[in-house]
Motif scaffolding. Structure first.
Motif, PDB file in Angstrom:
ATOM      1  N   VAL A 113      -0.003  11.138  -6.387  1.00 53.69           N
ATOM      2  CA  VAL A 113       0.599   9.885  -6.819  1.00 53.69           C
ATOM      3  C   VAL A 113       0.291   8.769  -5.811  1.00 53.69           C
ATOM      4  CG1 VAL A 113       2.818   8.721  -7.120  1.00 53.69           C
ATOM      5  CG2 VAL A 113       2.392  10.863  -8.268  1.00 53.69           C
ATOM      6  N   ILE A 119      -5.173   5.167  -7.759  1.00 59.95           N
ATOM      7  CA  ILE A 119      -4.537   3.908  -8.153  1.00 59.95           C
ATOM      8  C   ILE A 119      -5.613   2.941  -8.641  1.00 59.95           C
ATOM      9  CG2 ILE A 119      -3.105   1.986  -7.360  1.00 59.95           C
ATOM     10  CD1 ILE A 119      -1.865   3.831  -5.327  1.00 59.95           C
ATOM     11  N   TRP A 136       0.929   4.297 -14.888  1.00 56.12           N
ATOM     12  CA  TRP A 136       1.770   5.417 -14.455  1.00 56.12           C
ATOM     13  C   TRP A 136       1.499   6.671 -15.253  1.00 56.12           C
ATOM     14  CZ3 TRP A 136       4.426   6.978 -10.458  1.00 56.12           C
ATOM     15  CH2 TRP A 136       4.704   6.029  -9.489  1.00 56.12           C
ATOM     16  N   ARG A 139      -1.550   8.297 -13.870  1.00 55.10           N
ATOM     17  CA  ARG A 139      -1.350   8.862 -12.536  1.00 55.10           C
ATOM     18  C   ARG A 139      -0.489  10.112 -12.579  1.00 55.10           C
ATOM     19  NH1 ARG A 139       0.517   3.926  -9.092  1.00 55.10           N
ATOM     20  NH2 ARG A 139       0.834   5.456  -7.483  1.00 55.10           N
TER      21      ARG A 139
ATOM     22  N   ASP B  18       5.292   4.469  -4.528  1.00 49.32           N
ATOM     23  CA  ASP B  18       4.210   5.451  -4.557  1.00 49.32           C
ATOM     24  C   ASP B  18       4.397   6.538  -3.510  1.00 49.32           C
ATOM     25  OD1 ASP B  18       3.011   4.014  -6.530  1.00 49.32           O
ATOM     26  OD2 ASP B  18       1.663   2.931  -5.196  1.00 49.32           O
ATOM     27  N   PRO B  21       7.707  10.040  -3.400  1.00 44.40           N
ATOM     28  CA  PRO B  21       7.645  11.484  -3.662  1.00 44.40           C
ATOM     29  C   PRO B  21       7.238  12.298  -2.432  1.00 44.40           C
ATOM     30  CG  PRO B  21       6.553  10.284  -5.418  1.00 44.40           C
ATOM     31  CD  PRO B  21       6.934   9.276  -4.386  1.00 44.40           C
ATOM     32  N   ILE B  59      -4.648  -2.143  -1.711  1.00 42.32           N
ATOM     33  CA  ILE B  59      -4.638  -2.474  -3.142  1.00 42.32           C
ATOM     34  C   ILE B  59      -4.933  -3.967  -3.343  1.00 42.32           C
ATOM     35  CG2 ILE B  59      -3.240  -2.479  -5.249  1.00 42.32           C
ATOM     36  CD1 ILE B  59      -3.735   0.289  -4.371  1.00 42.32           C
ATOM     37  N   LEU B  62      -8.552  -4.510  -2.796  1.00 42.21           N
ATOM     38  CA  LEU B  62      -9.272  -3.924  -3.918  1.00 42.21           C
ATOM     39  C   LEU B  62      -9.455  -4.947  -5.031  1.00 42.21           C
ATOM     40  CD1 LEU B  62      -9.795  -0.849  -4.532  1.00 42.21           C
ATOM     41  CD2 LEU B  62      -7.772  -0.955  -5.923  1.00 42.21           C
TER      42      LEU B  62
END
Lengths: 269, 244
Positions: A113, A119, A136, A139, B18, B21, B59, B62
Motif C-alpha cells: 500500500v 501509487i 484505492w 492498490r 498510506d 498500515p 508524489i 512525480l
C-alpha cells in the motif's frame, strides 16, 4: 550533525541512482528531439522534488522500518519462538509457523500500500481510465495479491517444495483468467506484477525469506531463501484481474436490478 | 505558492494514510505477538516523519516532473516519426536505468555466491566478480530489449497477452533445462529490475505513445511495458546460468 551527515550521504547515493536516468532523458531531449519542453522549469523542479523525496523516504525507512522489520522477521522465524507458540505434540510441522504466515500477509499488504511506484501507476491508470479504475481499488487489489503471494511463498519455504511448480501453476491460472477477464484490464494487471516489488517491499520480504530458510531445518538459505519476490510479482496479476471481474459482475448486477426496477414500476400517469 | 503549500499538505495527509498500515502491523507484532518494547523511540518517530515527508515530496515531484517529461517525450518521438531514435531511446532507458540499480547489484552478488557454492564457477573473488557483473549486464540488456519490444508492440498494436503468455512458456521450458541453483534467483530477478523512478517514467512513456498514435487505446496499448521488463530478465538469467 550525524543526522545531517546521514541525509547528505543518502542524497548523494540517490543522485547517483537518478543520474543515468536524467542523462538519458535530457540527452535525448536536447540532442535528438532538439526541443525545449514547454514547462522545463517545472519539470526540473519536479526532478528536484523526486530526489529530495526519495532520499528522505529511503533514509526514514532505513531508520525506522527496516531494522525493526528485520529483527521481527528473525524473531518470528526463531525456532525458540515457534516452539513457544506451536503445538509440539507432533513435532515441528508447517502449521506451527502460523505467526510467520500472518506476519507475511500483513506486512506484504502494508508495504505494498505504501509502495511509491504502485501509487504512480495507480494515479496514471485512474487518469487514463477516466476514473473507472479507482486509485484505492487498484492498490488494495494489488496489496491483497502480494499478501497472499508472500504468505504462500513462506509456506513453500517451510515445507520445502520446489518453487517452479508453484510458479507454473500460477502461470496457468494467469492464462485462464486472461481468457475471462475484461480486455481493458489485462495490460494493467500484467504491469502490476512488476511494480509491486520495489523500495519498501523487497528489503523486508528478502529478510523474511532468508530468516526462514536459515532457521527451518533442512533448508539452504542460498537456494530456498530466494523466490518470495517471484511470488509477490505473480499474485497481483491474478488479484487485479479478479478485481476487474468482480467490478464487472457488480456493474452488471446493478444494471440488471435497475432494469428490473424500471420494469416493475407502474408507468406514471 | 499558497496553492502549492495547500497541495503539499493534502498530499502529506495522504502519505500518513498510506503508511498507517505498516505502522499498525509493526506495532501489533512488536507488542502483542513478540511482547517486546520499542527500541529507541525518538529515532523511530523521526524516521516515520522522514518517510511521510519523503513520500509526499516524491508524489509531488512525480506529477510535476516525471509524468510530464515522459509524456512530452513520447509525443515528441511520435511526431518526429523516427523509428530508429525511438527504439534507441527505449533501449537506452531500459538498459541505463537497470544497470546501476542497487537491488540488482545486490542480487547479482548473491547469485555469484550461490554459483560459487554450487561449483558452477571457481570460488575466487575474481570469478565471482566477473560472474556478478556478467549477470548484471545480462539483466540490463534484457530490460533494454523488453522496453524495445514493448514499444514495438504499442506501435503495431499487438495484444499484450500473446507475447506475455509466449514468454511464460519460454520460462517454463527453460526451467527444465536451467541449473536448479539459478532458478530461484532468475524468478526473483524479474521483480527487482523495476525501480521507483523507472516505473513512472516508463508508464508515462507507454501511455504517451499510445495516446499520440491514432487507433491505439492508452488503456489497452499504453500499459504493459513493465510486464515485459519483469519477464525477460527471468529468461535471460536462466539462459546465462545455462551458458556459464
Amino acid at each position: 550533525m550525524e543526522i545531517l551527515l546521514a541525509i547528505w550521504q543518502t542524497t548523494v547515493a540517490t543522485v547517483r541512482d537518478v543520474l543515468p536516468i536524467a542523462v538519458i532523458i535530457f540527452g535525448f531531449q536536447f540532442a535528438v528531439l532538439r526541443r525545449r519542453p514547454a514547462n522545463l522549469a517545472q519539470i526540473l523542479f519536479g526532478f528536484g522534488w523526486v530526489l529530495i523525496g526519495l532520499s528522505l523516504f529511503l533514509l526514514g525507512l532505513e531508520w525506522c522500518l527496516f531494522p525493526l522489520g528485520r529483527v521481527m522477521a528473525e524473531q518470528l522465524t526463531d525456532p525458540a519462538f515457534i516452539r513457544s507458540v506451536g503445538d509440539m505434540s507432533d513435532g515441528l510441522d508447517w502449521s506451527d509457523y502460523y505467526w510467520v504466515y500472518i506476519f507475511a500477509f500483513l506486512i506484504g499488504f502494508a508495504t505494498t500500500v505504501a509502495e511509491p511506484s504502485l501509487i504512480a501507476v495507480a494515479i496514471k491508470a485512474n487518469e487514463v481510465s477516466g476514473g473507472a479504475i479507482g486509485i484505492w481499488g487498484l492498490r488494495v487489489a494489488v496489496a491483497l495479491g502480494v499478501a497472499t503471494g508472500i504468505s504462500l511463498g513462506c509456506y513453500r519455504i517451510v515445507v520445502g517444495d520446489p518453487i517452479h511448480w508453484y510458479i507454473i501453476a500460477g502461470y496457468i491460472l494467469v492464462v485462464l483468467q486472461t481468457a475471462f477477464a475484461p480486455k481493458l484490464i489485462i495490460p494493467l494487471a500484467y504491469d502490476s506484477g512488476g511494480v509491486t516489488t520495489s523500495t519498501v517491499t523487497v528489503p523486508l520480504v528478502a529478510a523474511l525469506g532468508l530468516g526462514l530458510a536459515e532457521t527451518v531445518p533442512g533448508r539452504n538459505p542460498l537456494i530456498d531463501g530466494f523466490g518470495l519476490i517471484a511470488f509477490a510479482s505473480l499474485f497481483p496479476i491474478l488479484s487485479v484481474m479478479a478485481y476487474a471481474q468482480l467490478s464487472e459482475l457488480r456493474a452488471a448486477r446493478t444494471a440488471r436490478r435497475r432494469e428490473k426496477a424500471a420494469a416493475d414500476e407502474p408507468p406514471t400517469p | 505558492m499558497n496553492a502549492t503549500l495547500k497541495k503539499l499538505f493534502a498530499a502529506c495527509v495522504g502519505s500518513i494514510r498510506d503508511l498507517l498500515p505498516i505502522i499498525l502491523v509493526v506495532l501489533f507484532f512488536q507488542f502483542v505477538v513478540l511482547g517486546k518494547p520499542l527500541p529507541d523511540v525518538g529515532q523511530l518517530v523521526l524516521g516515520v516523519v522522514f518517510v511521510v515527508l519523503g513520500l509526499t515530496f516524491f508524489i509531488h515531484g512525480l506529477e510535476q516532473g516525471l509524468f510530464p517529461i515522459g509524456e512530452s517525450m513520447a509525443t515528441a518521438f511520435a511526431r518526429k516519426g523516427s523509428l530508429f531514435w525511438l527504439i534507441t531511446f527505449a533501449f537506452a532507458l531500459g538498459f541505463g536505468t537497470t544497470v546501476a540499480e542497487p537491488a540488482l547489484i545486490a542480487v547479482a552478488a548473491e547469485a555469484a555466491t550461490v554459483a560459487a557454492e554450487g561449483g558452477m564457477i571457481e570460488a575466487t573473488d575474481a570469478a565471482r566478480d566477473s560472474y556478478a557483473s556478467g549477470l548484471r549486464f545480462t539483466v540490463a540488456l534484457s530490460v533494454g530489449l523488453a522496453i524495445v519490444l514493448g514499444v514495438v508492440r504499442i506501435l503495431k498494436g499487438w495484444p499484450v497477452q500473446w507475447l506475455i503468455i509466449g514468454g511464460y512458456v519460454l520460462v517454463v521450458v527453460m526451467t527444465v533445462f536451467a541449473p536448479p541453483e539459478i532458478i530461484g534467483i532468475a524468478y526473483d530477478s524479474g521483480g527487482v529490475t523495476t525501480s521507483t523512478i523507472t516505473v513512472p517514467l516508463v508508464t508515462a512513456l507507454g501511455v504517451g505513445l499510445a495516446s499520440s498514435i491514432r487507433g491505439r487505446n492508452p488503456m489497452i496499448d499504453g500499459f504493459g511495458l513493465i510486464a515485459f521488463a519483469s519477464l525477460t530478465p527471468m529468461i535471460f538469467v536462466m539462459g546465462y546460468g545455462m551458458l556459464i
